[in-house]
Design a protein around this motif. Structure first.
Motif, PDB file in Angstrom:
ATOM      1  N   PHE A  39     -34.737   6.403  92.134  1.00 30.53           N
ATOM      2  CA  PHE A  39     -33.331   6.418  91.747  1.00 30.53           C
ATOM      3  C   PHE A  39     -32.459   6.941  92.888  1.00 30.53           C
ATOM      4  N   ALA A  40     -32.869   8.053  93.495  1.00 30.08           N
ATOM      5  CA  ALA A  40     -32.084   8.654  94.578  1.00 30.08           C
ATOM      6  C   ALA A  40     -31.923   7.689  95.740  1.00 30.08           C
ATOM      7  N   GLU A  41     -32.989   6.997  96.116  1.00 26.18           N
ATOM      8  CA  GLU A  41     -32.891   6.064  97.246  1.00 26.18           C
ATOM      9  C   GLU A  41     -32.148   4.788  96.868  1.00 26.18           C
ATOM     10  N   ALA A  42     -32.203   4.370  95.607  1.00 25.09           N
ATOM     11  CA  ALA A  42     -31.421   3.205  95.187  1.00 25.09           C
ATOM     12  C   ALA A  42     -29.929   3.523  95.277  1.00 25.09           C
ATOM     13  N   ILE A  43     -29.546   4.703  94.797  1.00 27.26           N
ATOM     14  CA  ILE A  43     -28.142   5.111  94.892  1.00 27.26           C
ATOM     15  C   ILE A  43     -27.754   5.282  96.360  1.00 27.26           C
ATOM     16  N   SER A  44     -28.657   5.847  97.156  1.00 25.87           N
ATOM     17  CA  SER A  44     -28.390   6.025  98.589  1.00 25.87           C
ATOM     18  C   SER A  44     -28.218   4.687  99.288  1.00 25.87           C
ATOM     19  N   ALA A  45     -29.038   3.709  98.932  1.00 27.00           N
ATOM     20  CA  ALA A  45     -28.903   2.369  99.512  1.00 27.00           C
ATOM     21  C   ALA A  45     -27.540   1.782  99.157  1.00 27.00           C
ATOM     22  N   LEU A  46     -27.128   1.965  97.915  1.00 26.18           N
ATOM     23  CA  LEU A  46     -25.821   1.473  97.486  1.00 26.18           C
ATOM     24  C   LEU A  46     -24.698   2.156  98.277  1.00 26.18           C
ATOM     25  N   VAL A  47     -24.803   3.468  98.439  1.00 26.86           N
ATOM     26  CA  VAL A  47     -23.804   4.214  99.217  1.00 26.86           C
ATOM     27  C   VAL A  47     -23.767   3.693 100.653  1.00 26.86           C
ATOM     28  N   CYS A  48     -24.936   3.498 101.239  1.00 24.90           N
ATOM     29  CA  CYS A  48     -25.015   3.005 102.614  1.00 24.90           C
ATOM     30  C   CYS A  48     -24.377   1.617 102.735  1.00 24.90           C
ATOM     31  N   MET A  49     -24.694   0.728 101.796  1.00 23.54           N
ATOM     32  CA  MET A  49     -24.115  -0.618 101.831  1.00 23.54           C
ATOM     33  C   MET A  49     -22.592  -0.568 101.710  1.00 23.54           C
ATOM     34  N   ILE A  50     -22.105   0.260 100.811  1.00 24.77           N
ATOM     35  CA  ILE A  50     -20.660   0.364 100.616  1.00 24.77           C
ATOM     36  C   ILE A  50     -19.981   0.890 101.881  1.00 24.77           C
ATOM     37  N   ILE A  51     -20.546   1.937 102.463  1.00 22.78           N
ATOM     38  CA  ILE A  51     -19.961   2.502 103.681  1.00 22.78           C
ATOM     39  C   ILE A  51     -19.959   1.473 104.807  1.00 22.78           C
ATOM     40  N   VAL A  52     -21.081   0.803 104.989  1.00 24.32           N
ATOM     41  CA  VAL A  52     -21.162  -0.203 106.056  1.00 24.32           C
ATOM     42  C   VAL A  52     -20.144  -1.313 105.813  1.00 24.32           C
ATOM     43  N   MET A  53     -20.069  -1.797 104.584  1.00 18.95           N
ATOM     44  CA  MET A  53     -19.131  -2.889 104.295  1.00 18.95           C
ATOM     45  C   MET A  53     -17.674  -2.438 104.465  1.00 18.95           C
ATOM     46  N   LEU A  54     -17.357  -1.231 104.005  1.00 13.93           N
ATOM     47  CA  LEU A  54     -15.968  -0.758 104.068  1.00 13.93           C
ATOM     48  C   LEU A  54     -15.519  -0.376 105.475  1.00 13.93           C
ATOM     49  N   ILE A  55     -16.441   0.130 106.276  1.00 13.29           N
ATOM     50  CA  ILE A  55     -16.061   0.536 107.637  1.00 13.29           C
ATOM     51  C   ILE A  55     -16.311  -0.578 108.637  1.00 13.29           C
ATOM     52  N   PHE A  56     -17.511  -1.166 108.606  1.00 10.22           N
ATOM     53  CA  PHE A  56     -17.865  -2.146 109.633  1.00 10.22           C
ATOM     54  C   PHE A  56     -17.049  -3.433 109.511  1.00 10.22           C
ATOM     55  N   THR A  57     -16.826  -3.893 108.301  1.00  7.93           N
ATOM     56  CA  THR A  57     -16.131  -5.176 108.121  1.00  7.93           C
ATOM     57  C   THR A  57     -14.760  -5.199 108.803  1.00  7.93           C
ATOM     58  N   PRO A  58     -13.861  -4.247 108.520  1.00  8.12           N
ATOM     59  CA  PRO A  58     -12.565  -4.313 109.219  1.00  8.12           C
ATOM     60  C   PRO A  58     -12.680  -4.062 110.724  1.00  8.12           C
ATOM     61  N   VAL A  59     -13.610  -3.182 111.107  1.00  6.33           N
ATOM     62  CA  VAL A  59     -13.787  -2.928 112.544  1.00  6.33           C
ATOM     63  C   VAL A  59     -14.240  -4.206 113.239  1.00  6.33           C
ATOM     64  N   TYR A  60     -15.230  -4.887 112.681  1.00  4.90           N
ATOM     65  CA  TYR A  60     -15.772  -6.104 113.290  1.00  4.90           C
ATOM     66  C   TYR A  60     -14.759  -7.241 113.293  1.00  4.90           C
ATOM     67  N   LEU A  61     -14.097  -7.436 112.166  1.00  2.90           N
ATOM     68  CA  LEU A  61     -13.191  -8.576 112.050  1.00  2.90           C
ATOM     69  C   LEU A  61     -11.853  -8.366 112.754  1.00  2.90           C
ATOM     70  N   TYR A  62     -11.309  -7.155 112.704  1.00  6.07           N
ATOM     71  CA  TYR A  62      -9.942  -6.962 113.179  1.00  6.07           C
ATOM     72  C   TYR A  62      -9.821  -6.162 114.474  1.00  6.07           C
ATOM     73  N   ILE A  63     -10.745  -5.258 114.714  1.00  6.00           N
ATOM     74  CA  ILE A  63     -10.668  -4.476 115.953  1.00  6.00           C
ATOM     75  C   ILE A  63     -11.510  -5.135 117.048  1.00  6.00           C
ATOM     76  N   LEU A  64     -12.752  -5.467 116.717  1.00  2.00           N
ATOM     77  CA  LEU A  64     -13.624  -6.109 117.704  1.00  2.00           C
ATOM     78  C   LEU A  64     -13.392  -7.610 117.792  1.00  2.00           C
ATOM     79  N   LYS A  65     -12.625  -8.165 116.865  1.00  3.61           N
ATOM     80  CA  LYS A  65     -12.311  -9.607 116.842  1.00  3.61           C
ATOM     81  C   LYS A  65     -13.586 -10.454 116.855  1.00  3.61           C
ATOM     82  N   THR A  66     -14.559 -10.075 116.043  1.00  2.00           N
ATOM     83  CA  THR A  66     -15.872 -10.717 115.861  1.00  2.00           C
ATOM     84  C   THR A  66     -16.752 -10.695 117.112  1.00  2.00           C
ATOM     85  N   ASN A  67     -16.412  -9.875 118.076  1.00  5.77           N
ATOM     86  CA  ASN A  67     -17.290  -9.679 119.238  1.00  5.77           C
ATOM     87  C   ASN A  67     -18.159  -8.467 118.942  1.00  5.77           C
ATOM     88  N   ASP A  68     -19.460  -8.691 118.895  1.00  6.66           N
ATOM     89  CA  ASP A  68     -20.367  -7.617 118.525  1.00  6.66           C
ATOM     90  C   ASP A  68     -20.421  -6.544 119.604  1.00  6.66           C
TER      91      ASP A  68
END
Length: 173
Positions: A73-102
């Motif tokens: 249970f703890a790791e399932a919730i942790s995985a969800l937290v990790c996915m949410i953080i990555v999606m919320l932070i990485f997505t705008p950074v990748y799309l709008y700041i890095l302009k899709t350049n990795d």
């Protein structure tokens, strides 16, 4: 080993396992590997790496602790937290700041921060009283995570997070 030390090791473990899981489909392209490993470089497909590495950690922790801790249970919730953080932070950074350049430094930094925060969540969840129903819920959550990822691998919506800017495709390579 104390739980705090274990969680520090867990951060390193998840990062290393994630690096390995990232390439499984490239090394062994098949229907089976497409279900559990990223099939392209889209932001969304990398959730499979998170779910897979946290599931492997949960299994190891379950073997180590046997009973008395809600590790799945703890790791399932942790995985969800990790996915949410990555999606919320990485997505705008990748799309709008890095302009899709990795940028690997930015990518790894965001991922490491997400893993650390998720393992802090896991640490606190493991401090709570053991309930067998929570372990069952953890298993159900991991199954749901994989099913959602599988569906979006074969039927990706036409949204930026599902688009592989490297290969210019949605879904399978």
């Amino acid at each position: 080993m104390t739980l705090k030390k274990w969680k520090i090791i867990s951060v390193i473990f998840i990062f290393l396992v994630s690096a390995f899981l990232h390439f499984i489909y490239d090394w062994i392209p098949s229907f089976f590997t497409s279900l559990f490993f990223p099939v392209n470089e889209s932001i969304w497909e990398h959730n499979k790496i998170i779910v897979g590495s946290f599931l492997i950690l949960a299994i190891i922790e379950k073997i180590y602790y046997k009973k008395g801790k809600n590790v799945i249970f703890a790791e399932a919730i942790s995985a969800l937290v990790c996915m949410i953080i990555v999606m919320l932070i990485f997505t705008p950074v990748y799309l709008y700041i890095l302009k899709t350049n990795d940028n690997m430094i930015v990518t790894f930094a965001i991922f490491i921060i997400a893993i650390i925060i998720s393992q802090i969540v896991s640490y606190y969840l493991l401090q709570k009283e053991y309930h067998p129903r929570l372990e069952e819920l953890g298993v159900i959550l991991f199954v749901i995570f994989f099913l959602i990822n599988i569906i979006f691998t074969y039927y990706p919506p036409k949204l930026a997070i599902f688009y592989d800017y490297t290969n210019q495709i949605y879904g399978l390579k």
